[in-house]
Design a protein around this motif. Structure first.
Motif, PDB file in Angstrom:
ATOM      1  N   UNK A   1      12.681   3.857  13.298  1.00  0.00           N
ATOM      2  CA  UNK A   1      13.036   4.218  11.925  1.00  0.00           C
ATOM      3  C   UNK A   1      12.700   3.096  10.958  1.00  0.00           C
ATOM      4  N   UNK A   2      12.873   1.846  11.424  1.00  0.00           N
ATOM      5  CA  UNK A   2      12.642   0.722  10.516  1.00  0.00           C
ATOM      6  C   UNK A   2      11.167   0.643  10.100  1.00  0.00           C
ATOM      7  N   UNK A   3      10.253   1.117  10.984  1.00  0.00           N
ATOM      8  CA  UNK A   3       8.841   1.144  10.594  1.00  0.00           C
ATOM      9  C   UNK A   3       8.604   2.176   9.504  1.00  0.00           C
ATOM     10  N   UNK A   4       9.324   3.306   9.636  1.00  0.00           N
ATOM     11  CA  UNK A   4       9.197   4.342   8.608  1.00  0.00           C
ATOM     12  C   UNK A   4       9.765   3.868   7.278  1.00  0.00           C
ATOM     13  N   UNK A   5      10.758   2.975   7.347  1.00  0.00           N
ATOM     14  CA  UNK A   5      11.411   2.541   6.119  1.00  0.00           C
ATOM     15  C   UNK A   5      10.695   1.374   5.451  1.00  0.00           C
ATOM     16  N   UNK A   6       9.792   0.711   6.199  1.00  0.00           N
ATOM     17  CA  UNK A   6       9.129  -0.472   5.634  1.00  0.00           C
ATOM     18  C   UNK A   6       8.022  -0.053   4.676  1.00  0.00           C
ATOM     19  N   UNK A   7       8.045  -0.664   3.502  1.00  0.00           N
ATOM     20  CA  UNK A   7       7.086  -0.281   2.461  1.00  0.00           C
ATOM     21  C   UNK A   7       5.641  -0.562   2.855  1.00  0.00           C
ATOM     22  N   UNK A   8       5.430  -1.646   3.602  1.00  0.00           N
ATOM     23  CA  UNK A   8       4.054  -2.046   3.895  1.00  0.00           C
ATOM     24  C   UNK A   8       3.470  -1.319   5.100  1.00  0.00           C
TER      25      UNK A   8
ATOM     26  N   UNK B   1      10.229  -6.377   8.648  1.00  0.00           N
ATOM     27  CA  UNK B   1       8.849  -5.872   8.712  1.00  0.00           C
ATOM     28  C   UNK B   1       8.156  -6.063   7.353  1.00  0.00           C
ATOM     29  N   UNK B   2       8.927  -5.865   6.278  1.00  0.00           N
ATOM     30  CA  UNK B   2       8.323  -6.025   4.949  1.00  0.00           C
ATOM     31  C   UNK B   2       7.946  -7.480   4.667  1.00  0.00           C
ATOM     32  N   UNK B   3       8.586  -8.402   5.393  1.00  0.00           N
ATOM     33  CA  UNK B   3       8.328  -9.806   5.102  1.00  0.00           C
ATOM     34  C   UNK B   3       7.248 -10.435   5.960  1.00  0.00           C
ATOM     35  N   UNK B   4       6.474  -9.635   6.709  1.00  0.00           N
ATOM     36  CA  UNK B   4       5.513 -10.236   7.635  1.00  0.00           C
ATOM     37  C   UNK B   4       4.288 -10.766   6.907  1.00  0.00           C
ATOM     38  N   UNK B   5       3.546 -11.587   7.640  1.00  0.00           N
ATOM     39  CA  UNK B   5       2.280 -12.131   7.151  1.00  0.00           C
ATOM     40  C   UNK B   5       1.197 -11.067   7.363  1.00  0.00           C
ATOM     41  N   UNK B   6       0.474 -10.714   6.288  1.00  0.00           N
ATOM     42  CA  UNK B   6      -0.499  -9.618   6.382  1.00  0.00           C
ATOM     43  C   UNK B   6      -1.802 -10.052   7.052  1.00  0.00           C
ATOM     44  N   UNK B   7      -1.997 -11.356   7.221  1.00  0.00           N
ATOM     45  CA  UNK B   7      -3.249 -11.868   7.773  1.00  0.00           C
ATOM     46  C   UNK B   7      -3.674 -11.223   9.088  1.00  0.00           C
ATOM     47  N   UNK B   8      -2.807 -11.271  10.117  1.00  0.00           N
ATOM     48  CA  UNK B   8      -3.166 -10.687  11.407  1.00  0.00           C
ATOM     49  C   UNK B   8      -3.554  -9.209  11.297  1.00  0.00           C
ATOM     50  N   UNK B   9      -2.876  -8.473  10.419  1.00  0.00           N
ATOM     51  CA  UNK B   9      -3.197  -7.060  10.243  1.00  0.00           C
ATOM     52  C   UNK B   9      -4.634  -6.900   9.769  1.00  0.00           C
TER      53      UNK B   9
ATOM     54  N   UNK C   1      -2.865  -2.081  14.925  1.00  0.00           N
ATOM     55  CA  UNK C   1      -2.279  -2.980  13.918  1.00  0.00           C
ATOM     56  C   UNK C   1      -0.790  -3.158  14.175  1.00  0.00           C
ATOM     57  N   UNK C   2      -0.105  -2.020  14.434  1.00  0.00           N
ATOM     58  CA  UNK C   2       1.341  -2.092  14.659  1.00  0.00           C
ATOM     59  C   UNK C   2       1.652  -2.880  15.924  1.00  0.00           C
ATOM     60  N   UNK C   3       0.941  -2.547  17.019  1.00  0.00           N
ATOM     61  CA  UNK C   3       1.359  -3.130  18.283  1.00  0.00           C
ATOM     62  C   UNK C   3       0.900  -4.580  18.426  1.00  0.00           C
ATOM     63  N   UNK C   4      -0.245  -4.957  17.826  1.00  0.00           N
ATOM     64  CA  UNK C   4      -0.702  -6.347  17.959  1.00  0.00           C
ATOM     65  C   UNK C   4      -0.444  -7.186  16.706  1.00  0.00           C
TER      66      UNK C   4
END
Lengths: 260, 267
Positions: free
Chosen positions: B91-98, B158-166, B179-182
């Motif tokens: 659910x938290x993935x569904x709730x995360x804006x990014x 989840x919203x606070x992660x670093x977008x670089x790896x993605x 993207x999600x799993x790695x």
């Protein structure tokens, strides 16, 4: 060929901890009598609660809960103010940065931990027995509750203050207490205010259920209506409390922005 | 010597807040009919209660009753946390804006807010007719409330992660799932696990309380002993609860510390 670094071997925490956690989970679910079949069979019973719960009697709540709601708010105000005021000196004694005596530091820290282990409703039960049923017991219970939270949050904040100003104060000849007053206290005051508002919110939420054990507030009405299964009268109370909590949240966001 | 003063607006805010606090507490004390006499008498009354608890009831019979109840609270808290963790994670993935689309994220967040609005005790009322008096009711109440709180906290992580790896995964041809799993999960897992443990600590206190409405756990035992005025046994219940909570807190805090700060390398 690309040389990919090897993944480090998992630590004991992982290799032993995860199976242990899974085993403990299975054991817990067995001990609590987890049974989905019974759950499905009795699911129809939910109507007893949910039908009235989603069919709130606003007029009734409007006419009968105003006093109790006011009581709840007053309990929360008084308890959070007194609790946080008492916690302020305690937190300084329970921080390594401001209390130089190892033993008294340990004593204060343990005291705060001890207060924190007892749940809010347990305090309420104990105080209703000690000082009698009524909001006074609720106030005392929430004083302990806010004292414990503020003590922990603030002492940890004091642990991580910048020691520079305190050193500077000492270099000018200030005693330890003076340096705490003039250098440590101002550093944590903004946090203190923010925590206070947060604790006030928690107290409002907590004071709702105090009435269940006779410690005053709106919970007293919830308890009597629950016994008669009048959930249509309980749900408007929950919604009203929710609105009050949201209003207070907005207010504290506003103040926090002013102060920090 | 001239010492700089705080700006006027700040001082006004400070003084008005102080007045507000004083007036607020006086008004509340008056409204609740708390007189100075009662306050001064309270320590004596509390002293009488504490005095009545000692010596504690350390009989075999008392322990045979209390210990299972104390452990029941532990099981309720753990099982409730597991339910909360399992359901709040997706659910938290569904709730995360990014991660989720705007509208999905906003709706999920509102649902989580609505769940959090109900205290565990009220949820326990709702489950009582379905699951009866017992620990299962408490577990469901604790579990559902945890979904709300853990879902909110985890989605914020989840919203606070670093977008670089993605971006790196995307540019090397990875799918959204890759993207999600790695990209996301390895970044958020330590913090989220520590939130689970933290929630377990809170749930332990909540589950101890739930017995008041008959939803299992040690609260029932305490309220019964207090009602029957069996204070030595109430004292034993209290001490057993304190020992359990302290032990669980200490272990959980140690694991959280290890997860967040990593292994301590001795030099």
């Amino acid at each position: 060929m690309i040389n990919i670094p090897k993944k480090p071997a998992p630590t004991y925490l992982v290799t032993l901890g995860i199976p242990a956690a899974i085993l403990f989970t299975i054991f817990s679910f067995r001990r609590i009598g987890f049974n989905l079949q019974d759950f499905r069979e009795n699911l129809a019973n939910r109507a007893i609660v949910t039908d009235p719960l989603f069919n709130p009697k606003w007029q009734w709540a409007w006419d009968n809960t105003a006093d109790a709601l006011l009581e709840t708010v007053q309990i929360a105000i008084l308890a959070s103010i007194v609790g946080c005021a008492v916690a302020l000196p305690l937190a300084f004694y329970a921080s390594r940065a401001t209390n130089l005596n190892k033993y008294s530091y340990f004593l204060y820290k343990s005291f705060l931990n001890l207060v924190r282990t007892i749940p809010d409703l347990f305090w309420a039960m104990l105080f209703t027995v000690a000082v009698g049923i009524g909001p006074f017991a609720g106030v005392l219970a929430l004083i302990m509750f806010s004292l414990a939270i503020m003590g922990k949050l603030l002492s940890e904040t004091i642990d991580s203050i910048d020691p520079g100003p305190m050193e500077a104060a000492k270099a000018t000849g200030a005693s330890h207490n003076q340096s705490v007053f003039t250098s440590a206290l101002p550093q944590v005051l903004p946090n203190y205010t923010a925590y206070f508002l947060y604790i006030f919110e928690l107290c409002i939420r907590a004071s709702v259920i105090l009435g269940l054990v006779g410690a005053g507030g709106v919970g007293r009405i919830i308890e009597t209506q629950r016994i008669f299964l009048r959930f249509d009268r309980i749900s408007p109370i929950i919604v009203i409390i929710l609105v009050v909590v949201i209003l207070i949240e907005q207010f504290s966001v506003w103040i926090r922005r002013r102060i920090i | 010597m001239k010492i700089p003063q705080q700006p006027l607006s700040q001082r006004i805010l400070k003084y008005s807040l102080t007045t507000l606090i004083i007036i607020g507490s006086l008004w509340s004390a008056a409204g609740l009919e708390i007189t100075l006499e009662r306050i001064l008498d309270a320590p004596r009354q509390i002293g009488i209660l504490v005095g009545a608890m000692f010596p504690l009831d350390l009989s075999q019979e008392a322990f045979d009753r209390i210990i299972p109840k104390v452990f029941e609270s532990l099981f309720i808290a753990w099982a409730g946390t597991v339910i909360g963790a399992i359901f709040s994670f997706p659910v938290s993935f569904l709730a995360a804006q990014n991660v989720a689309v705007g509208i999905v994220s906003r709706t999920t967040k509102q649902i989580l807010n609505a769940i959090r609005a109900f205290p565990e005790l009220i949820l326990a009322f709702v489950f009582l007719p379905i699951t009866g008096l017992g620990p299962f009711t408490g577990t469901l109440a604790v579990g559902i409330h945890s979904i709300g709180t853990l879902g909110k906290l985890s989605s914020e992580v989840i919203e606070g992660i670093d977008e670089g790896p993605l971006e790196a995964i995307k540019s090397s041809g990875g799918s959204k799932l890759n993207e999600l799993s790695f990209g996301v999960i390895p970044q958020v897992m330590p913090t989220i696990t520590s939130y689970w443990l933290y929630r377990f600590e809170i749930n332990l206190r909540a589950s101890a309380v739930l017995g008041v409405v008959g939803a299992g756990g040690v609260g029932q035992e305490l309220i019964n002993q207090l009602r029957f005025r069996d204070f030595p046994r109430a004292g034993t219940v209290l001490i057993c609860t304190i020992i359990l909570v302290l032990t669980a807190d200490t272990i959980s805090a140690a694991i959280r510390n290890r997860i967040i700060k990593g292994k301590v390398v001795k030099s």
